[in-house]
Design a protein around this motif. Structure first.
Motif, PDB file in Angstrom:
ATOM      1  N   PRO A 142     -12.265  -0.935  -1.692  1.00  0.00           N
ATOM      2  CA  PRO A 142     -10.731  -0.315  -2.050  1.00  0.00           C
ATOM      3  C   PRO A 142     -10.730   1.354  -1.520  1.00  0.00           C
ATOM      4  CG  PRO A 142     -11.616  -1.411  -3.807  1.00  0.00           C
ATOM      5  CD  PRO A 142     -12.715  -1.318  -2.862  1.00  0.00           C
ATOM      6  N   GLN A 143     -11.690   2.128  -1.691  1.00  0.00           N
ATOM      7  CA  GLN A 143     -11.683   3.507  -1.085  1.00  0.00           C
ATOM      8  C   GLN A 143     -11.426   3.593   0.134  1.00  0.00           C
ATOM      9  OE1 GLN A 143     -14.318   1.900  -2.799  1.00  0.00           O
ATOM     10  NE2 GLN A 143     -16.159   2.720  -1.939  1.00  0.00           N
ATOM     11  N   ASP A 144     -12.224   2.583   0.984  1.00  0.00           N
ATOM     12  CA  ASP A 144     -12.151   2.683   2.383  1.00  0.00           C
ATOM     13  C   ASP A 144     -10.916   2.388   2.975  1.00  0.00           C
ATOM     14  OD1 ASP A 144     -14.773   3.498   2.652  1.00  0.00           O
ATOM     15  OD2 ASP A 144     -15.701   1.665   2.612  1.00  0.00           O
ATOM     16  N   ALA A 145     -10.225   1.193   2.280  1.00  0.00           N
ATOM     17  CA  ALA A 145      -8.772   0.787   2.537  1.00  0.00           C
ATOM     18  C   ALA A 145      -7.978   1.863   2.381  1.00  0.00           C
ATOM     19  CB  ALA A 145      -8.481  -0.532   1.801  1.00  0.00           C
ATOM     20  N   ARG A 146      -7.932   2.495   1.252  1.00  0.00           N
ATOM     21  CA  ARG A 146      -7.173   3.656   0.784  1.00  0.00           C
ATOM     22  C   ARG A 146      -7.299   4.739   1.970  1.00  0.00           C
ATOM     23  NH1 ARG A 146      -4.733   6.279  -3.604  1.00  0.00           N
ATOM     24  NH2 ARG A 146      -5.077   8.381  -3.787  1.00  0.00           N
ATOM     25  N   LYS A 147      -8.398   4.984   2.322  1.00  0.00           N
ATOM     26  CA  LYS A 147      -8.613   6.235   3.369  1.00  0.00           C
ATOM     27  C   LYS A 147      -7.964   5.687   4.720  1.00  0.00           C
ATOM     28  CE  LYS A 147     -11.971   9.368   5.063  1.00  0.00           C
ATOM     29  NZ  LYS A 147     -13.216   9.468   5.584  1.00  0.00           N
ATOM     30  N   LYS A 148      -8.001   4.517   5.117  1.00  0.00           N
ATOM     31  CA  LYS A 148      -7.537   4.020   6.497  1.00  0.00           C
ATOM     32  C   LYS A 148      -6.166   3.874   6.479  1.00  0.00           C
ATOM     33  CE  LYS A 148     -10.974   1.436   8.877  1.00  0.00           C
ATOM     34  NZ  LYS A 148     -10.906   1.356  10.038  1.00  0.00           N
ATOM     35  N   LEU A 149      -5.511   3.847   4.978  1.00  0.00           N
ATOM     36  CA  LEU A 149      -4.026   3.405   5.000  1.00  0.00           C
ATOM     37  C   LEU A 149      -3.502   5.067   4.097  1.00  0.00           C
ATOM     38  CD1 LEU A 149      -4.243  -0.137   4.256  1.00  0.00           C
ATOM     39  CD2 LEU A 149      -3.147   0.698   6.482  1.00  0.00           C
ATOM     40  N   LYS A 204      -5.303  -3.340  11.015  1.00  0.00           N
ATOM     41  CA  LYS A 204      -6.792  -2.870  11.352  1.00  0.00           C
ATOM     42  C   LYS A 204      -7.481  -2.849   9.864  1.00  0.00           C
ATOM     43  CE  LYS A 204      -5.911   0.073  15.010  1.00  0.00           C
ATOM     44  NZ  LYS A 204      -5.199   1.212  15.195  1.00  0.00           N
ATOM     45  N   VAL A 205      -6.965  -3.268   8.854  1.00  0.00           N
ATOM     46  CA  VAL A 205      -7.815  -3.350   7.634  1.00  0.00           C
ATOM     47  C   VAL A 205      -8.350  -4.910   7.218  1.00  0.00           C
ATOM     48  CG1 VAL A 205      -7.863  -2.653   5.078  1.00  0.00           C
ATOM     49  CG2 VAL A 205      -6.801  -1.227   6.881  1.00  0.00           C
ATOM     50  N   SER A 206      -9.481  -4.897   6.819  1.00  0.00           N
ATOM     51  CA  SER A 206     -10.037  -6.372   6.480  1.00  0.00           C
ATOM     52  C   SER A 206      -9.971  -6.498   4.922  1.00  0.00           C
ATOM     53  CB  SER A 206     -11.345  -6.641   7.271  1.00  0.00           C
ATOM     54  OG  SER A 206     -12.245  -7.163   6.241  1.00  0.00           O
ATOM     55  N   PRO A 207      -9.848  -7.668   4.468  1.00  0.00           N
ATOM     56  CA  PRO A 207      -9.921  -7.848   3.150  1.00  0.00           C
ATOM     57  C   PRO A 207     -11.242  -7.611   2.474  1.00  0.00           C
ATOM     58  CG  PRO A 207      -8.891  -9.993   4.218  1.00  0.00           C
ATOM     59  CD  PRO A 207      -9.337  -8.978   5.467  1.00  0.00           C
ATOM     60  N   THR A 208     -12.331  -7.585   3.385  1.00  0.00           N
ATOM     61  CA  THR A 208     -13.453  -7.183   2.727  1.00  0.00           C
ATOM     62  C   THR A 208     -13.720  -5.906   2.546  1.00  0.00           C
ATOM     63  OG1 THR A 208     -14.492  -7.348   5.176  1.00  0.00           O
ATOM     64  CG2 THR A 208     -14.662  -9.376   3.962  1.00  0.00           C
ATOM     65  N   LEU A 216      -5.828  -7.684   0.486  1.00  0.00           N
ATOM     66  CA  LEU A 216      -6.487  -6.434   0.647  1.00  0.00           C
ATOM     67  C   LEU A 216      -6.972  -5.865  -0.907  1.00  0.00           C
ATOM     68  CD1 LEU A 216      -4.610  -4.760   3.440  1.00  0.00           C
ATOM     69  CD2 LEU A 216      -6.484  -6.325   3.658  1.00  0.00           C
ATOM     70  N   LYS A 217      -8.038  -5.294  -0.710  1.00  0.00           N
ATOM     71  CA  LYS A 217      -8.486  -4.570  -2.019  1.00  0.00           C
ATOM     72  C   LYS A 217      -7.863  -3.205  -2.212  1.00  0.00           C
ATOM     73  CE  LYS A 217     -12.814  -7.225  -2.486  1.00  0.00           C
ATOM     74  NZ  LYS A 217     -13.577  -7.232  -0.968  1.00  0.00           N
ATOM     75  N   GLY A 218      -7.588  -3.000  -3.340  1.00  0.00           N
ATOM     76  CA  GLY A 218      -7.267  -1.396  -3.711  1.00  0.00           C
ATOM     77  C   GLY A 218      -5.624  -1.426  -3.535  1.00  0.00           C
ATOM     78  N   GLU A 219      -5.242  -0.117  -3.093  1.00  0.00           N
ATOM     79  CA  GLU A 219      -3.997   0.136  -2.731  1.00  0.00           C
ATOM     80  C   GLU A 219      -3.978   1.207  -1.528  1.00  0.00           C
ATOM     81  OE1 GLU A 219      -2.071   1.840  -6.445  1.00  0.00           O
ATOM     82  OE2 GLU A 219      -3.101   3.286  -6.214  1.00  0.00           O
ATOM     83  N   ALA A 220      -2.874   1.309  -1.161  1.00  0.00           N
ATOM     84  CA  ALA A 220      -2.657   2.406   0.040  1.00  0.00           C
ATOM     85  C   ALA A 220      -2.424   3.537  -0.668  1.00  0.00           C
ATOM     86  CB  ALA A 220      -1.511   2.107   0.818  1.00  0.00           C
ATOM     87  N   HIS A 221      -2.336   4.634   0.243  1.00  0.00           N
ATOM     88  CA  HIS A 221      -2.436   6.140  -0.334  1.00  0.00           C
ATOM     89  C   HIS A 221      -1.116   6.627   0.478  1.00  0.00           C
ATOM     90  CE1 HIS A 221      -4.361  10.417  -0.497  1.00  0.00           C
ATOM     91  NE2 HIS A 221      -3.099  10.271  -1.703  1.00  0.00           N
ATOM     92  N   VAL A 222      -0.037   6.954  -0.528  1.00  0.00           N
ATOM     93  CA  VAL A 222       1.230   7.631  -0.034  1.00  0.00           C
ATOM     94  C   VAL A 222       1.341   8.964  -0.687  1.00  0.00           C
ATOM     95  CG1 VAL A 222       3.726   7.090   0.126  1.00  0.00           C
ATOM     96  CG2 VAL A 222       2.170   5.231   0.400  1.00  0.00           C
ATOM     97  N   LEU A 223       1.391   9.858   0.033  1.00  0.00           N
ATOM     98  CA  LEU A 223       1.442  11.319  -0.441  1.00  0.00           C
ATOM     99  C   LEU A 223       2.756  11.938   0.163  1.00  0.00           C
ATOM    100  CD1 LEU A 223      -0.528  13.938   1.253  1.00  0.00           C
ATOM    101  CD2 LEU A 223      -1.386  11.768   1.834  1.00  0.00           C
ATOM    102  N   ILE A 224       3.310  12.689  -0.653  1.00  0.00           N
ATOM    103  CA  ILE A 224       4.221  13.504  -0.517  1.00  0.00           C
ATOM    104  C   ILE A 224       3.853  14.920  -0.444  1.00  0.00           C
ATOM    105  CG2 ILE A 224       6.578  14.381  -1.170  1.00  0.00           C
ATOM    106  CD1 ILE A 224       7.091  11.843  -2.320  1.00  0.00           C
ATOM    107  N   VAL A 225       4.080  15.907   0.845  1.00  0.00           N
ATOM    108  CA  VAL A 225       3.811  17.184   0.785  1.00  0.00           C
ATOM    109  C   VAL A 225       5.217  18.045   0.653  1.00  0.00           C
ATOM    110  CG1 VAL A 225       2.539  18.996   1.775  1.00  0.00           C
ATOM    111  CG2 VAL A 225       1.739  16.700   2.166  1.00  0.00           C
ATOM    112  N   GLU A 226       5.268  18.845  -0.625  1.00  0.00           N
ATOM    113  CA  GLU A 226       6.483  19.748  -0.496  1.00  0.00           C
ATOM    114  C   GLU A 226       6.119  21.130  -0.977  1.00  0.00           C
ATOM    115  OE1 GLU A 226       9.747  19.410  -0.791  1.00  0.00           O
ATOM    116  OE2 GLU A 226      10.034  21.336  -1.477  1.00  0.00           O
TER     117      GLU A 226
END
Ligand SMILES: Cc1cc2nc3c(=O)[nH]c(=O)nc-3n(C[C@H](O)[C@H](O)[C@H](O)COP(=O)(O)OP(=O)(O)OC[C@H]3O[C@@H](n4cnc5c(N)ncnc54)[C@H](O)[C@@H]3O)c2cc1C
Length: 412
Positions: free
Chosen positions: A150-157, A143-147, A188-198
């Motif tokens: 980065p901040q939007d790609a991170r939010k969606k992922l 669902k994420v387009s290369p255009t 794709l631009k930027g990077e995904a956001h992987v978070l750990i909650v502990e």
């Protein structure tokens, strides 16, 4: 005339049940009942998610593992009549009788009654769970387009992993590497956001300080967002509500995975056996259930005094217990004395993504690609049956263990 062999009924085909069955196969009439048709070597489930191993490597069918000596029944045990030595199983009217019973049904995910957790998170215990997570990653990426900025790609992922134990960390690092690779391949631009909650104040709380330092370094390098002393209050279809320092916040997620706890299998809750406050079955050092001489329990459902806390709830102890249990069943059935055993810590090994890992060798932490390969070699040696080990070892040696990219749906 040959004497009829005594019947051993084993309930649950995980680390405890399967290895006990294999040890007993030649000398006893063994029936193994399990609600799935395959074993699952969970320590390598992360590698299945990443495509480094195939399902058949780590989750062989029981039928492939067993010769004619073991009778396998695919069903769930629903009740046990201890007095008459019979077990009731799903999908059959007839009862299975036994001379000795082994309970090895393991645990299930504990969602701690957190609102929405069971409904909106994915657990991570089975091959099917890993498939679901991988498919959700692919769908989200599609669902994420290369255009996209980065901040939007991170939010969606944004992928949240609840629980910062070894399981949460191993999963987060695998997901992060797969997503990094997918960003490059898909432009794709930027990077995904992987978070750990502990909830606690440290990552991998059950592990030693040295290995934790290495894990923390890797998490930082991979830009995994670690949130300590953070409690999930609610899970929504697309997000989590959490509390940190007395403040509540909410974050949108595309997928939330729950690795924050295990509780005993509901079957054990039903059975009238001596248990502790967590519903763990109280067993003697011989692995006999207290006051039930012909009933044995092991693995995640059994409470054995004087076991190192590091070993509790691990395959390491279930595996070692299976050896003792098989010997004790044979002794019990032939009227001999039962034995006890000191269980050893077999060492710590974690997978940290597709190119990294950490193992303890001679008291020192060894990290990197070497550790990743050492972990693979160690686990090959612990797979069930020499025949399966050989097949898998050969497949890894000749075919390699490279991860499979998160290809767009429809491309394989
Ligand atoms: C993702 C993950 C990674 C892990 N990694 C490690 C690791 O690296 N090292 C380590 O030491 N430990 C690890 N563990 C923990 C380890 O897997 C468990 O401690 C171990 O599997 C416990 O063995 P068990 O035989 O008690 O139960 P299990 O292995 O859970 O087996 C229980 C079996 O019983 C079956 N069953 C359940 N209910 C019924 C029923 N009513 N009737 C019939 N059958 C039933 C189940 O299908 C299953 O086959 C990991 C766990 C997870 C979830």
């Amino acid at each position: 005339m040959a004497q009829e062999r005594k019947k051993v009924l084993i309930v649950g085909g995980g680390f405890g049940g399967l290895f006990t069955a294999l040890e007993l196969a030649e000398s006893t009439n063994v029936t193994l009942v399990s609600d799935d048709d395959h074993f699952c070597f969970r320590p390598l489930l992360y590698e299945y998610l990443s495509g480094e191993v195939e399902a058949w490597h780590i989750a062989p069918d029981y039928k492939e593992l067993f010769g004619a000596e073991i009778n396998f029944v695919r069903a769930a045990v629903e009740e046990v009549d201890f007095k008459n030595r019979k077990a009731k199983i799903s999908s059959r009217d007839e009862l299975l009788d036994y001379d000795a019973l082994v309970l090895a049904v393991g645990g299930v995910t504990n969602f701690w009654n957190v609102k929405g957790a069971e409904e909106f998170t994915l657990p991570f215990r089975t091959i099917a769970d890993a498939d679901r997570i991988r498919n959700q990653m692919v769908r989200a990426l599609d669902k994420v387009s290369p255009t996209l900025a980065p901040q939007d790609a991170r939010k969606k992922l944004t992928f949240a992993i609840v629980g910062g134990g070894a399981s949460g960390v191993e999963l987060a690092t695998k997901m992060s590497d797969l997503l990094e690779d997918a960003f490059l391949r898909r432009g794709l631009k930027g990077e995904a956001h992987v978070l750990i909650v502990e909830m606690s104040d440290k990552i991998v709380p059950g592990m030693g300080e040295d290995i934790r330092e290495y894990v923390e370094k890797v998490l930082l390098e991979k830009h995994i967002d670690v949130n300590l002393q953070t409690k999930v209050l609610e899970v929504k279809p697309h997000g989590i509500v959490y509390e940190h320092n007395g403040e509540q916040s909410e974050i949108e997620t595309v997928t939330t995975v729950w690795t924050a706890g295990v509780k005993v299998n509901p079957l054990i809750e039903k059975l009238d056996l001596p248990k502790d406050e967590h519903d763990l079955i109280l067993v003697n050092p011989t692995l006999q259930v207290r006051n039930f001489d012909n009933v044995f329990a092991l693995g995640d459902i059994a409470k054995l005094e004087e076991v190192s806390p590091i070993l509790v709830g691990t395959a390491q102890i279930a595996f070692q217990e299976s050896e003792l249990l098989a010997k004790n069943i044979k002794a019990f059935l032939s009227g001999k004395d039962l034995k006890t055993k000191q269980f050893q810590e077999l060492g710590e090994a974690v997978s940290l993504g597709t190119r990294d890992g950490a193992v303890i060798v001679g008291g020192n932490v060894v990290g990197g690609f070497l550790a990743r390969d050492a972990r693979f070699a160690l686990y090959t040696s612990r797979l069930p049956t020499w025949h399966h080990r050989l097949k898998v070892g050969a497949s890894w040696f000749f075919g390699g263990t490279s991860p499979k990219p998160l290809q767009p749906l429809g491309i394989s």
